[in-house]
Enzyme design. Structure first.
Site, PDB file in Angstrom:
ATOM      1  N   ARG A  95      -5.131   8.190   5.623  1.00 31.50           N
ATOM      2  CA  ARG A  95      -4.077   7.304   5.100  1.00 31.50           C
ATOM      3  C   ARG A  95      -2.949   8.097   4.440  1.00 31.50           C
ATOM      4  O   ARG A  95      -1.803   7.643   4.423  1.00 31.50           O
ATOM      5  CB  ARG A  95      -4.708   6.321   4.108  1.00 31.50           C
ATOM      6  CG  ARG A  95      -3.849   5.084   3.806  1.00 31.50           C
ATOM      7  CD  ARG A  95      -4.681   4.018   3.122  1.00 31.50           C
ATOM      8  NE  ARG A  95      -3.956   2.775   2.882  1.00 31.50           N
ATOM      9  CZ  ARG A  95      -3.455   2.411   1.708  1.00 31.50           C
ATOM     10  NH1 ARG A  95      -3.586   3.205   0.673  1.00 31.50           N
ATOM     11  NH2 ARG A  95      -2.823   1.258   1.567  1.00 31.50           N
ATOM     12  N   LEU A 121       2.987  -0.768   2.528  1.00 32.21           N
ATOM     13  CA  LEU A 121       1.760  -0.547   3.302  1.00 32.21           C
ATOM     14  C   LEU A 121       0.677  -1.373   2.620  1.00 32.21           C
ATOM     15  O   LEU A 121       0.458  -1.238   1.418  1.00 32.21           O
ATOM     16  CB  LEU A 121       1.426   0.951   3.254  1.00 32.21           C
ATOM     17  CG  LEU A 121       0.040   1.426   3.653  1.00 32.21           C
ATOM     18  CD1 LEU A 121      -0.307   0.973   5.052  1.00 32.21           C
ATOM     19  CD2 LEU A 121      -0.008   2.936   3.570  1.00 32.21           C
ATOM     20  N   SER A 122      -0.001  -2.244   3.365  1.00 35.19           N
ATOM     21  CA  SER A 122      -1.012  -3.129   2.777  1.00 35.19           C
ATOM     22  C   SER A 122      -2.151  -2.338   2.142  1.00 35.19           C
ATOM     23  O   SER A 122      -2.473  -1.233   2.582  1.00 35.19           O
ATOM     24  CB  SER A 122      -1.631  -4.027   3.852  1.00 35.19           C
ATOM     25  OG  SER A 122      -0.640  -4.738   4.530  1.00 35.19           O
ATOM     26  N   GLN A 123      -2.789  -2.954   1.132  1.00 36.53           N
ATOM     27  CA  GLN A 123      -3.939  -2.279   0.507  1.00 36.53           C
ATOM     28  C   GLN A 123      -5.074  -2.197   1.528  1.00 36.53           C
ATOM     29  O   GLN A 123      -5.204  -3.068   2.400  1.00 36.53           O
ATOM     30  CB  GLN A 123      -4.371  -3.007  -0.758  1.00 36.53           C
ATOM     31  CG  GLN A 123      -5.105  -4.299  -0.517  1.00 36.53           C
ATOM     32  CD  GLN A 123      -5.334  -5.079  -1.785  1.00 36.53           C
ATOM     33  OE1 GLN A 123      -4.541  -5.907  -2.167  1.00 36.53           O
ATOM     34  NE2 GLN A 123      -6.444  -4.789  -2.449  1.00 36.53           N
TER      35      GLN A 123
END
Ligand code: SAH
Length: 280
Positions: A95, A121-123
């Site tokens: 990530r 950016l999504s968790q």
């Protein structure tokens, strides 16, 4: 946008707990699974002492990020993510490659991170949850084409490329599309295709898809998008305003059920909204 009248709505805001008794757990796709053994999630070993030592070892960023990724997987398991293929796909994607250098040390926290252009950016939990729902609800009739609307920095697209035979990810902001291309360049994902376009318009012309995953929020699900699902296909999207929930819609397998769409509402979420048109 048009409402979606033929949905049978069920509400299930609980955790991702499909067990052997859950009828949904029988509706598994026949591909993209069993890369890890079914119990692998439970065997992620937590060694906080070792992890801390590796994280502090600036001479070895590769190992440090591996350890942090393992810790992230442990957290996802604790949060109720149990799909081994999803955990395995997340384990394979670094990530930190997808965020700015200044944020790299936070890349494995369970938090949304800025990626520029006022987007995030999504968790990790939300990425894992969306993909777990897509796999859990998908039918054995579904084939292998997945669509993501909202590439952003490309992280979720990379995870999807480890789960689905082919993934197409569409982004409307040229700067992010280019950023995602750059982020993905070294990861060699030949089954992942990036497109610069308005995702809803592009989907209408290029369906049907077995899976449609939206990474940006809608007030309602457009009928036109549901029509782009193949029989037995699943759409997962953040839906509603001001209260937004992760919603999964499954299309019937065969006629006449294929014109029926069953909807289930899950977690409360906060996604950036879908926007029309391409921004260059
Ligand atoms: N999945 C992404 C996060 C996406 S944030 C990641 O892993 O980084 C939501 C993204 O949806 C933003 O990049 C935004 O520009 C994009 N988006 C919003 N409306 C869109 C549309 N109509 N078509 C394609 N992308 C869209």
């Amino acid at each position: 946008m048009a409402r979606v009248p033929p949905l049978n709505r069920r509400s299930n805001p609980g955790k991702d707990t499909a067990g052997p008794d859950d009828p949904l757990s029988r509706l598994q796709p026949r591909w993209g699974r069993s890369v890890l053994k079914a119990d692998s999630a439970a065997t992620v070993k937590r060694r906080p002492d070792l992890e801390r030592a590796l994280v502090d070892n600036s001479k070895n960023p590769g190992l440090a990020s591996d350890a942090m990724r393992q810790r992230m997987l442990g957290r996802l398991t604790e949060q109720g993510i149990s799909d081994a293929s999803v955990l395995d796909a997340i384990a394979k994607v670094p990530r930190h490659v997808f965020v700015d250098d200044a944020l790299a040390s936070r890349a494995y926290e369970d938090t949304a991170l800025p990626i520029g252009f006022q987007q995030t950016l999504s968790q990790p939990y939300i990425v894992a949850r969306s993909l777990s729902l897509a796999l859990r609800l998908g039918s054995s009739l579904a084939g292998g084409l997945a669509l993501e609307i909202g590439t952003g920095c490309g992280y979720q697209a990379a995870v999807m490329s480890h789960l689905f035979p082919t993934t197409v990810s569409v982004e409307r902001i040229e700067g992010l599309h280019t950023l995602a291309r750059r982020n993905l360049a070294d990861l060699a994902r030949p089954n992942l295709h990036l497109v610069l376009a308005d995702g809803l318009e592009w989907a209408a012309l290029n369906g049907p898809f077995d899976w449609i995953i939206l990474a940006a929020g809608l007030t309602d699900i457009p009928q036109g998008l549901l029509r782009q699902l193949r029989y037995g296909g699943v759409l997962v999207a953040p839906v509603g305003w001001p209260e937004q929930r992760l919603v999964a819609v499954r299309r019937g397998d065969t006629e006449p059920q294929a014109s029926e769409f069953e909807r289930e509402d899950f977690d409360l979420v906060q996604f950036v909204p879908i926007v029309k048109g391409v921004q260059r």
